[in-house]
Write a protein that holds these residues in place. Structure first.
Motif, PDB file in Angstrom:
ATOM      1  N   GLY A 170      -4.966 -12.429   0.090  1.00  0.00           N
ATOM      2  CA  GLY A 170      -3.638 -12.276  -0.383  1.00  0.00           C
ATOM      3  C   GLY A 170      -3.550 -11.531  -1.504  1.00  0.00           C
ATOM      4  N   ARG A 171      -4.316 -10.470  -1.867  1.00  0.00           N
ATOM      5  CA  ARG A 171      -4.409  -9.675  -2.960  1.00  0.00           C
ATOM      6  C   ARG A 171      -3.752  -8.336  -2.501  1.00  0.00           C
ATOM      7  N   ILE A 172      -3.230  -7.760  -3.473  1.00  0.00           N
ATOM      8  CA  ILE A 172      -2.686  -6.369  -3.108  1.00  0.00           C
ATOM      9  C   ILE A 172      -3.797  -5.380  -3.609  1.00  0.00           C
ATOM     10  N   ARG A 173      -4.276  -4.417  -2.570  1.00  0.00           N
ATOM     11  CA  ARG A 173      -5.040  -3.373  -2.834  1.00  0.00           C
ATOM     12  C   ARG A 173      -4.402  -2.198  -3.024  1.00  0.00           C
ATOM     13  N   ASP A 174      -4.507  -1.224  -3.845  1.00  0.00           N
ATOM     14  CA  ASP A 174      -3.829   0.038  -4.208  1.00  0.00           C
ATOM     15  C   ASP A 174      -4.526   1.148  -3.085  1.00  0.00           C
ATOM     16  N   LEU A 175      -3.356   1.761  -2.508  1.00  0.00           N
ATOM     17  CA  LEU A 175      -3.910   2.930  -1.590  1.00  0.00           C
ATOM     18  C   LEU A 175      -3.543   4.390  -2.087  1.00  0.00           C
ATOM     19  N   SER A 176      -2.975   4.221  -3.257  1.00  0.00           N
ATOM     20  CA  SER A 176      -2.454   5.661  -3.595  1.00  0.00           C
ATOM     21  C   SER A 176      -3.315   6.778  -4.023  1.00  0.00           C
ATOM     22  N   ALA A 177      -4.601   6.512  -3.769  1.00  0.00           N
ATOM     23  CA  ALA A 177      -5.692   7.499  -3.996  1.00  0.00           C
ATOM     24  C   ALA A 177      -5.837   8.233  -2.645  1.00  0.00           C
ATOM     25  N   HIS A 178      -5.250   7.548  -1.454  1.00  0.00           N
ATOM     26  CA  HIS A 178      -5.593   7.934  -0.087  1.00  0.00           C
ATOM     27  C   HIS A 178      -4.435   8.345   0.422  1.00  0.00           C
ATOM     28  N   VAL A 179      -3.170   7.890   0.432  1.00  0.00           N
ATOM     29  CA  VAL A 179      -2.055   7.994   1.111  1.00  0.00           C
ATOM     30  C   VAL A 179      -1.063   8.322   0.048  1.00  0.00           C
ATOM     31  N   ALA A 180      -0.119   9.124   0.070  1.00  0.00           N
ATOM     32  CA  ALA A 180       1.160   8.953  -0.798  1.00  0.00           C
ATOM     33  C   ALA A 180       2.171   8.053  -0.585  1.00  0.00           C
ATOM     34  N   ASP A 181       2.440   7.628   0.560  1.00  0.00           N
ATOM     35  CA  ASP A 181       3.195   6.624   0.849  1.00  0.00           C
ATOM     36  C   ASP A 181       3.120   6.040   2.219  1.00  0.00           C
ATOM     37  N   ILE A 182       3.596   4.716   2.348  1.00  0.00           N
ATOM     38  CA  ILE A 182       3.578   4.065   3.893  1.00  0.00           C
ATOM     39  C   ILE A 182       4.916   4.854   4.358  1.00  0.00           C
ATOM     40  N   ALA A 183       4.660   5.825   4.935  1.00  0.00           N
ATOM     41  CA  ALA A 183       5.928   6.744   5.742  1.00  0.00           C
ATOM     42  C   ALA A 183       5.317   7.898   6.659  1.00  0.00           C
ATOM     43  N   GLY A 184       6.019   8.308   7.061  1.00  0.00           N
ATOM     44  CA  GLY A 184       5.927   9.778   8.057  1.00  0.00           C
ATOM     45  C   GLY A 184       4.546   9.462   8.995  1.00  0.00           C
ATOM     46  N   ALA A 185       3.667  10.636   8.888  1.00  0.00           N
ATOM     47  CA  ALA A 185       2.601  10.755   9.551  1.00  0.00           C
ATOM     48  C   ALA A 185       1.542   9.671   9.289  1.00  0.00           C
ATOM     49  N   VAL A 186       1.867   8.938   8.030  1.00  0.00           N
ATOM     50  CA  VAL A 186       0.828   7.837   7.704  1.00  0.00           C
ATOM     51  C   VAL A 186       0.744   6.677   8.818  1.00  0.00           C
ATOM     52  N   LEU A 187       1.870   6.872   9.672  1.00  0.00           N
ATOM     53  CA  LEU A 187       2.362   5.589  10.382  1.00  0.00           C
ATOM     54  C   LEU A 187       1.794   6.000  11.637  1.00  0.00           C
ATOM     55  N   GLY A 188       1.430   7.181  12.008  1.00  0.00           N
ATOM     56  CA  GLY A 188       0.886   7.619  13.230  1.00  0.00           C
ATOM     57  C   GLY A 188      -0.587   6.774  13.493  1.00  0.00           C
ATOM     58  N   PRO A 189      -1.072   7.180  14.618  1.00  0.00           N
ATOM     59  CA  PRO A 189      -2.297   6.462  15.151  1.00  0.00           C
ATOM     60  C   PRO A 189      -3.569   7.085  14.152  1.00  0.00           C
ATOM     61  N   GLU A 190      -3.457   8.367  14.156  1.00  0.00           N
ATOM     62  CA  GLU A 190      -4.459   8.985  12.835  1.00  0.00           C
ATOM     63  C   GLU A 190      -4.250   8.430  11.587  1.00  0.00           C
ATOM     64  N   GLY A 191      -3.004   8.175  11.154  1.00  0.00           N
ATOM     65  CA  GLY A 191      -2.931   7.803   9.824  1.00  0.00           C
ATOM     66  C   GLY A 191      -3.322   6.330   9.699  1.00  0.00           C
ATOM     67  N   LEU A 192      -2.965   5.639  10.590  1.00  0.00           N
ATOM     68  CA  LEU A 192      -3.303   3.948  10.691  1.00  0.00           C
ATOM     69  C   LEU A 192      -4.896   3.971  10.635  1.00  0.00           C
TER      70      LEU A 192
END
Length: 281
Positions: A21-43
């Motif tokens: 239940g802890r939040i892990r930071d992803l900002s070193a790997h993706v700019a946002d939870i948006a756009g292409a990040v939500l596609g199969p390759e991004g996920l």
């Protein structure tokens, strides 16, 4: 995975929720939870990360909308037969489609603000579907392949503007703060059957809505396929799929939000929201 966005409004950072239940930071790997990040390759790229190596976010930061830069916020009306009945409207033969303006989107625990002069502000717990890849004229069989995941949506509605002000439903559906989304986006692999989810909503501790996505008139796959014939669905689009009975306008007598209430709502496996209702200053 449970993907989220945290931080002050407009400056949210991408993150995910770990098994503790802890939040892990992803900002070193993706700019946002948006756009292409939500596609199969991004996920897939996020899933391949070493979770234990991601920084843990300290404290209890504000959670923003679980999807950023939403291109379209599409909604389906009267998608539960018993809700149509309480609204005094016939069961639709095809999906009822309307829009919520993207400017209404807020975080899952942000305040919901009643617009000036509004008298019939209402609640609606709904299953949100987040599109992961471009979809145009897709079949119902292939529709879920274009879904990134699911989230909780409160389709806050102003009923006078929706039904009594000489125009489309859109008028009453897109006021600022009328679109809480989150707390997180649960990826499709963790929701094997979107038609088997319990959903509920309380106002000041009183259970107002209790239902299941099993009783939808049009299921998620049918909705995605249908909408893809009306518009090209793009990564990050959100479709909110209708509400079960128990909305304020369906009560006898009707009950509407006046300011000062606390709404709590959730969907099985997708988390909970909590909003304080207030009138605009």
């Amino acid at each position: 995975m449970k993907l989220l966005r945290y931080g002050p409004p407009g400056r949210e950072k991408p993150g995910l929720l770990d098994a503790e239940g802890r939040i892990r930071d992803l900002s070193a790997h993706v700019a946002d939870i948006a756009g292409a990040v939500l596609g199969p390759e991004g996920l897939a790229g996020i899933a391949a990360l070493d979770l234990d190596g991601l920084p843990i976010v300290s404290g209890q930061p504000r959670l923003g909308p679980c999807v950023g830069q939403v291109p379209k916020f599409v909604a389906i009306g009267l998608n539960y037969a018993d809700h149509a009945a309480e609204a005094g409207l016939p069961v639709p033969a095809e999906p009822v489609v309307f829009n919520k303006w993207t400017s209404c989107i807020i975080g899952p625990d942000d305040d919901v603000v009643i617009p000036p002069g509004a008298q019939k502000t209402d609640w609606e717990v709904e299953l949100g579907v987040v599109i992961g890849s471009r979809a145009s004229h897709v079949s119902e069989t292939a529709a879920l392949d274009h879904v990134a995941g699911y989230c909780v949506v409160n389709d806050v509605s102003e009923r006078e503007w929706q039904a009594e002000r000489g125009g489309t439903w859109d008028k009453g559906k897109g006021f600022d703060t009328f679109g809480p989304i989150g707390p997180w986006l649960v990826t499709r692999d963790e929701v094997p059957d979107p038609q088997a989810l319990e959903l509920w909503l309380e106002v000041d501790g009183l259970r107002r809505q209790q239902g299941s996505t099993a009783t939808m008139i049009f299921g998620v796959a049918e909705i995605v396929a249908y909408c893809s014939r009306l518009m090209t669905l793009m990564p990050g689009d959100v479709i909110t799929t209708g509400t079960p009975p128990g909305v304020g306008m369906g009560a006898t007598p009707p009950v509407f939000l006046r300011g000062g209430e606390i709404m709590r709502l959730g969907i099985e496996g997708l988390g909970e929201q909590r909003q304080r209702v207030r009138c605009r200053d």
